[in-house]
Design a protein around this motif. Sequence first.
Motif, mmCIF file in Angstrom:
data_model
loop_
_atom_site.group_PDB
_atom_site.id
_atom_site.type_symbol
_atom_site.label_atom_id
_atom_site.label_comp_id
_atom_site.label_asym_id
_atom_site.label_seq_id
_atom_site.Cartn_x
_atom_site.Cartn_y
_atom_site.Cartn_z
ATOM 1 N N PHE A 76 -8.808 -11.546 -16.689
ATOM 2 C CA PHE A 76 -7.721 -10.849 -17.362
ATOM 3 C C PHE A 76 -6.429 -11.652 -17.210
ATOM 4 N N ASP B 105 2.164 -8.185 -12.997
ATOM 5 C CA ASP B 105 1.367 -8.154 -14.211
ATOM 6 C C ASP B 105 0.157 -9.062 -14.027
ATOM 7 N N LEU B 106 -1.024 -8.457 -13.904
ATOM 8 C CA LEU B 106 -2.233 -9.261 -13.629
ATOM 9 C C LEU B 106 -2.587 -10.171 -14.799
ATOM 10 N N PHE C 104 0.823 -1.220 0.000
ATOM 11 C CA PHE C 104 0.000 0.000 0.000
ATOM 12 C C PHE C 104 0.859 1.273 0.000
ATOM 13 N N PHE D 232 -13.004 -6.624 3.079
ATOM 14 C CA PHE D 232 -12.260 -6.979 4.299
ATOM 15 C C PHE D 232 -13.191 -7.418 5.436
ATOM 16 N N LEU E 55 -9.675 -17.415 -7.953
ATOM 17 C CA LEU E 55 -8.452 -16.843 -8.527
ATOM 18 C C LEU E 55 -7.962 -17.638 -9.735
ATOM 19 N N MET F 19 -5.188 0.056 -6.163
ATOM 20 C CA MET F 19 -5.407 0.023 -4.719
ATOM 21 C C MET F 19 -4.794 -1.204 -4.056
ATOM 22 N N LYS F 20 -4.375 -2.185 -4.869
ATOM 23 C CA LYS F 20 -3.744 -3.401 -4.345
ATOM 24 C C LYS F 20 -4.673 -4.167 -3.417
ATOM 25 N N ILE F 21 -5.967 -4.101 -3.716
ATOM 26 C CA ILE F 21 -6.915 -4.891 -2.945
ATOM 27 C C ILE F 21 -7.712 -5.762 -3.905
ATOM 28 N N ILE F 22 -8.191 -6.901 -3.377
ATOM 29 C CA ILE F 22 -8.933 -7.840 -4.196
ATOM 30 C C ILE F 22 -10.421 -7.627 -3.974
ATOM 31 N N ARG G 269 -10.139 -4.350 -12.590
ATOM 32 C CA ARG G 269 -8.689 -4.371 -12.767
ATOM 33 C C ARG G 269 -8.051 -3.080 -12.254
ATOM 34 N N GLY H 236 3.321 -4.725 -4.111
ATOM 35 C CA GLY H 236 2.133 -5.312 -4.729
ATOM 36 C C GLY H 236 2.064 -5.108 -6.229
ATOM 37 N N ASN H 237 3.224 -4.987 -6.870
ATOM 38 C CA ASN H 237 3.231 -4.735 -8.309
ATOM 39 C C ASN H 237 3.515 -6.000 -9.096
ATOM 40 N N TRP I 53 -3.618 -13.543 -0.890
ATOM 41 C CA TRP I 53 -4.661 -12.963 -1.761
ATOM 42 C C TRP I 53 -6.046 -13.419 -1.299
ATOM 43 N N GLU J 22 -5.157 -3.024 -9.516
ATOM 44 C CA GLU J 22 -3.832 -2.487 -9.842
ATOM 45 C C GLU J 22 -3.463 -1.270 -9.008
ATOM 46 N N ILE K 212 -5.804 -8.850 -0.265
ATOM 47 C CA ILE K 212 -4.864 -7.818 -0.699
ATOM 48 C C ILE K 212 -3.948 -8.406 -1.768
ATOM 49 N N ILE K 213 -3.451 -7.535 -2.633
ATOM 50 C CA ILE K 213 -2.593 -7.972 -3.721
ATOM 51 C C ILE K 213 -1.138 -7.746 -3.334
#
Lengths: 315, 315
Positions: free
Chosen positions: B315, A309-310, A47, B47, B310, B272-275, B266, A306-307, A269, B270, A274-275
């Motif tokens: 994507f 390539d999705l 974050f 959450f 998942l 917010m880094k949240i699922i 997506r 958290g970066n 995840w 990307e 969270i990613i």
Amino acid sequence: MSFLPVYNDIYTAHQTIQKYAHRTPVLTSTSINKIVGNSLFFKCENFQKVGAFKFRGACNAVFSLSEEDAKKGVATHSSGNHAAALALAAKMRGIAAHIVMPRTSPEIKKKAVAGYGAHITFCEPTLEARESTLAKVVEETRATEIHPYNNFHVIAGQGTAAKELIEGKRKFDIIIAPVGGGGLLSGTAISTKKLLPECKVIAAEPAGADDAFRSFRAGKLIPSVNPKTIADGLLTSLGERNFAIISEKVDDIVTVSEEKIVEAMRLIWERMKIIIEPSSAVPLAAILENKINVQNKKVGIILSGGNLDLGKLPF
Amino acid sequence: MSFLPVYNDIYTAHQTIQKYAHRTPVLTSTSINKIVGNSLFFKCENFQKVGAFKFRGACNAVFSLSEEDAKKGVATHSSGNHAAALALAAKMRGIAAHIVMPRTSPEIKKKAVAGYGAHITFCEPTLEARESTLAKVVEETRATEIHPYNNFHVIAGQGTAAKELIEGKRKFDIIIAPVGGGGLLSGTAISTKKLLPECKVIAAEPAGADDAFRSFRAGKLIPSVNPKTIADGLLTSLGERNFAIISEKVDDIVTVSEEKIVEAMRLIWERMKIIIEPSSAVPLAAILENKINVQNKKVGIILSGGNLDLGKLPF
């Protein structure tokens, strides 16, 4: 300025960057605690600005420059998070950032760096090409090179993540960080050994890129040859400054399999929503693989970023 | 007890569930605000316990039962989040949960429900099969049926999410929620119109499952026929109680394309880094598709949940 940063430099770095960087949250997961039979506290650098702890070090380096040096800008070669971090920090100070990136860098990272207004020079994906291209850029621009991890101010900046984690007033028994170049790990070790001298600092590293593990045991730097891991943030070899600090202050380094990295990443995840990028999953992977004895321990884990390539997920 | 809940019931529900449910965070994203030219505040029910707002309503329903009724347990048919929510709430009260699930439900949701110790009966994936199977289960067990949305206590529970969002002391101009069966939307509308009478409540719905949009405009319930959308939480048709509240209190309902739902999802992952699950992305999709005028407005968005397979990402 001495060769290696000490805790006071991390304290100063924290004052320097606090206007710019997020104080990221510390999250827990009841269901992951149940699985590991333990109390885990995750410091969520995913974050952080630019999505990774790297912003702390880059920001400290940029804002520690003299006015005169700052005018000439900053430069680095980086395949990823450090590039975006340096680009954003430079933009915040209103100076130029010159970034040398391997042309094979993930699209999401190229886009991020370009989005922060940096001057990008692409090169072949070898260390030699990166270094020679950067040398040319520095010669032309006279920008200050900011190394991604083997840099005094970068190490001091990265140490602020563990400082914040510990300031949450939790008496940790173990703090675990992933290790690639060693910037995060060396900063974490300095903060932890000052603020919680009894707390163990353990590094987790992919078995496919285990130069830190081997260097730590041999007592000398042994660079990686053809490292291979899904944790792309950890492909780099330890820096000299980082190794010097790690040798003195880190208690142990353990390695983990690729399979467990993916499993740990998916667990975070699914359960925490969270990613995180694969590099961030390496400490939890070490726990799942029973490489670290966490029985009845309070454990802090730094989720480094958290970066990713999705479009290319491992599950 | 009257037929439809009012704000006082949401207030009471909040007191009932606060020992069990998370007070979820409200997050913002500088980069998404830049893209939409606006201030968005995301209430992160991904959450929440069981990963969705559904826990609020299920928890309120379970803990509102008399001791005598509670002993016989609770029952429902649900393909997803409500099933897990009811199972966990029942477990917390120490009573039985009987869940009828279509055999085609996502694996992650089947696993979650089983993990909370519920008694699961699988059925064919038709409304008829679900209802007849549930009727049998209720006859055998005498459990109290807790409908996923067309239920007084469930609506009151769902309204606590908007209550918390508004209590963050932000003067919203618009609050947007996704709409499926209408539990979240009706609860959100009751809270909002009481606490911020000037604030507009707008619902966003997938164009492929637009029964709420059509019912709202026609002034009468028009159930979905063969709805199809990636936002699997929104396939259900509006309930009667929900429609009565929505007709009175909601300002508008807009529809969005599948493409924009995936794009919005997506973007949140990307940046917010949240699922979040696809259903949660529907309100932002409506903004990206210019279906809602958010110029210079302060906008609250309820991110309804974060449960998805998942292994089957779009994507």
